[in-house]
Every structure is written in C-alpha cells, then in structure tokens.
Design a protein around this motif. Structure first.
Motif, short mmCIF file in Angstrom:
data_model
loop_
_atom_site.label_atom_id
_atom_site.label_comp_id
_atom_site.label_asym_id
_atom_site.label_seq_id
_atom_site.Cartn_x
_atom_site.Cartn_y
_atom_site.Cartn_z
N ASP A 11 -22.38 -2.36 8.30
CA ASP A 11 -21.06 -1.79 8.04
C ASP A 11 -20.55 -1.10 9.31
N ASP A 54 -32.98 0.26 4.20
CA ASP A 54 -31.56 -0.08 4.04
C ASP A 54 -30.91 -0.14 5.42
N SER A 110 -27.75 -1.12 5.97
CA SER A 110 -26.30 -1.23 5.81
C SER A 110 -25.53 -0.47 6.88
N ALA A 111 -26.11 0.60 7.43
CA ALA A 111 -25.42 1.35 8.49
C ALA A 111 -25.24 0.52 9.74
N TYR A 112 -26.09 -0.51 9.92
CA TYR A 112 -25.97 -1.41 11.07
C TYR A 112 -25.08 -2.61 10.75
N GLN A 129 -26.96 7.84 9.88
CA GLN A 129 -27.48 6.81 8.99
C GLN A 129 -28.27 5.76 9.77
N ARG A 130 -27.77 5.40 10.94
CA ARG A 130 -28.51 4.45 11.77
C ARG A 130 -29.84 5.04 12.22
N GLY A 168 -20.83 2.64 9.51
CA GLY A 168 -22.10 3.34 9.43
C GLY A 168 -22.20 4.44 10.47
N SER A 169 -22.66 5.62 10.06
CA SER A 169 -22.72 6.76 10.97
C SER A 169 -23.96 6.72 11.85
#
Length: 349
Positions: free
Chosen positions: A16, A10, A12-14, A23-24, A19-20
């Motif tokens: 959005d 996933d 999405s952190a990159y 998460q990245r 994204g924290s």
C-alpha cells in the motif's frame, strides 16, 4: 509428525503506497525474526487478487489433466529448465549431493516457465540460462492465467526484497542492482498419479530433501499435508499455507549473503497416502534467483567477528547451474556439504 509454527508477517505496508514508516519497520523486524529462526514465513497483505489465484489454480488443473502423451510432448532436455517434467525424471536430493547419481525417483510432475532472452532485449543474455518458454496449445487457458500469476508472484518477490533491505539495514533498493534481469522461474507441481503408476511403500518420495537455490521463493499451495520443513530440533515438521497466505522461504544465495543469519531451510514433500492412494496436492513455486552474472558475497554487516565468512564469492549462474545439474541431470552436487550434513543428521533415528 508435529507442527512447526511458521510466523505470519503482514507486508501490506510495503504494498500500500500509504503504508507508514513505522508499519514498514514493524514488518521488517518481524520478517527478520522469522528468517533467523524458521526460514519459512506466512506472508499476508500481499495484494494478490483472489481472481488471479483462482484462474491460476484452474490453469494447473487444465494442463495436468491432459493425457500423459500430450504432456510429454512439452518435455525439454535436462539442461533447459522449461517445459514439462514427467514423474521420476528428477531427484531434488541430488542438488545437495545426496542419493546415488542418476537415481531419479521424485514422483511429482511439473511444468516450468521463466524469464527468457526475449524479455530483456539488448542485454545479450545467455540462451542457456534464459531459454524461451514453451506453452501447451492443448490447454488454451494455461498461458494467460499462468502469465498473470507469474507477474503477481514476481511483484511479491520484489516487494519482499525491498523489505529485506530494510530488515538488514541496507540502503533502499540495495537488491535492485542484482535483480534487473533475474533468473526467475515458476515451477508448477502436481502430486497425483493414476493407480498402478507408483509403488506405495515407505520410501515414497514426492520431492526429495533440498534447499531452494536463489534469493527468495514465493509459494502457492493447496492446504493439503505433504510439505515438510526441517526444524532446528533436527526433526521434520508438517507445514501448510494459512487461509489467504503465501508461503515464503529463503534460498541459498540469501543465506550466503547473510552468512546464515537468515536460513535457507531444508524441506521436502511426502504426499499423504489415504486408503492406499495418494491424495492430490498442487503447488507452484516462484523462484526469484537474481541476475546470472551477479556476484554474491557475504554482506559486510553479516560477517563473523573477525571479518571472515565460510562462503567464497560466487556468481548466481555458477550456483544455479550446479544445483540444476543435480536435480535435473543426475549429477550429484559436490558443493553443498553443509546442507547435506543437516539432512543426514535428520535421517538418524
């Protein structure tokens, strides 16, 4: 044919902005593990809108449904990697130096668009590497839908290279200096032929064994059997995209950069035959290949213990031209012995 487990990552952190860092980091670690072990990844959280994908799929149908003589009018010479490719006019295995020269037997048909000189005014880029695109006037919905997908696939590819820098402990934006005028190409493939145009036998080849050439490939495909990946066990395995996922795989240049810490995985297409007919399969591969003049050499953090590497420096252009001379012009590539050896080993009973 058994299934190969392709990890899902996933990103999405990159995608959005919210994204924290944690998460990245998790996404980068997961991708690194997949790149080390499989070389193919199911990417979700990519942010491509379903409306863009649906319009793109419809555009492929619109073009490939045209009469053969109309499609043939958009053929270009082998040295121009744009326009229409008719069935049995290419051989991807020759990009590895395999198969007799001039044996052009892959039966897929395709249409290519890509980065052009006009996209980079003021850079004086070589026209041979950045040719202008041709667009079929008989399919009016083709250009806008394909252009929209090209932009989205390019965004995903660049998002991934941002992730790559984190996964490989490189400075942020490391790959930007190599991709400012990247040789990006979108190849749209169709694997269905009218009855009588192909002999259905054991040697049926939709697309021969090959590795991708550049940095990273973003693949959209139907959920139809056909794509096969060579696993570390030396066997070919069926792979298809999961719901909502894009298949992502790494190319030769990334393998060179990482001293094969990350795999440029061999793959092929063996379209299924159902009741004596080939089941239709569509796919579209966005190849993010890097700047034509960029020099690729093994990263210092990926070299052997003694500081060595089996890969000498090479420009993106030199590498891509040798590969294309095989697949499109029938000139067997002599510089792919490592990959060819893996294919030959897999062919043994």
């Amino acid at each position: 044919m058994t299934a190969l487990t392709v990890p899902t990552v996933d990103i999405s952190a990159y995608v959005d902005p919210g994204g924290s860092a944690a998460q990245r980091q998790a996404a980068a670690r997961a991708f690194d593990e997949a790149a080390r072990t499989v070389g193919f990844v199911q990417v979700v959280g990519h942010g491509v809108d379903a409306d863009v994908t649906d319009a793109f799929a419809a555009a492929l149908d619109e073009f490939f449904a045209l009469p053969a003589e109309v499609k043939g009018g958009y053929r270009t010479p082998p040295e121009v990697n744009r326009g229409y490719t008719a069935p049995k006019t290419e051989s991807l295995s020759l990009s590895l130096g395999l198969a007799p020269a001039n044996r052009m037997h892959d039966f897929f048909e395709a249409f290519n668009v890509g980065a052009a000189v006009s996209d980079h005014p003021g850079l004086d880029l070589p026209v041979a590497d950045y040719p202008e695109n041709v667009w079929p006037a008989e399919a009016p919905g083709f250009r806008p839908a394909v252009s929209a997908w090209f932009a989205e696939a390019g965004r995903v590819a660049r998002t991934l290279t941002t992730l790559f820098a984190d996964a490989l402990d490189l400075p942020p934006g490391f790959f930007d200096r190599y991709t400012g005028h990247s040789l990006d190409v979108l190849r749209m493939n169709n694997y269905a032929l009218p009855p009588g145009e192909v002999t259905l036998d054991g040697d049926l080849t939709g697309m021969g064994e090959h590795t991708d050439y550049g940095i990273v490939t973003v693949l959209w495909a139907d959920q139809v059997r056909g794509l096969q990946v060579l696993g570390r066990d030396g066997h070919w395995h069926d792979v298809s995209p999961a719901d909502g996922a894009l298949l992502v795989n790494l190319g030769d240049l990334m393998a060179r950069w990482t001293n094969e810490r990350w795999l440029s995985t061999l793959h092929r297409v063996k379209p299924p035959v159902v009741d004596g007919r080939i089941e239709r399969r569509r796919s579209a591969a966005y190849f993010h290949d890097g700047d034509v003049d960029a020099v690729i050499e093994t990263l210092p953090t990926c070299r052997d213990a003694d500081g060595g590497t089996p890969f000498p420096p090479i420009t993106v252009g030199e590498h891509i031209r040798a590969k294309l001379a095989g697949s499109r012009a029938g000139v067997a590539n002599p510089g792919a012995a490592r990959e060819a050896g893996r294919v030959l080993a897999a062919r043994q009973p």
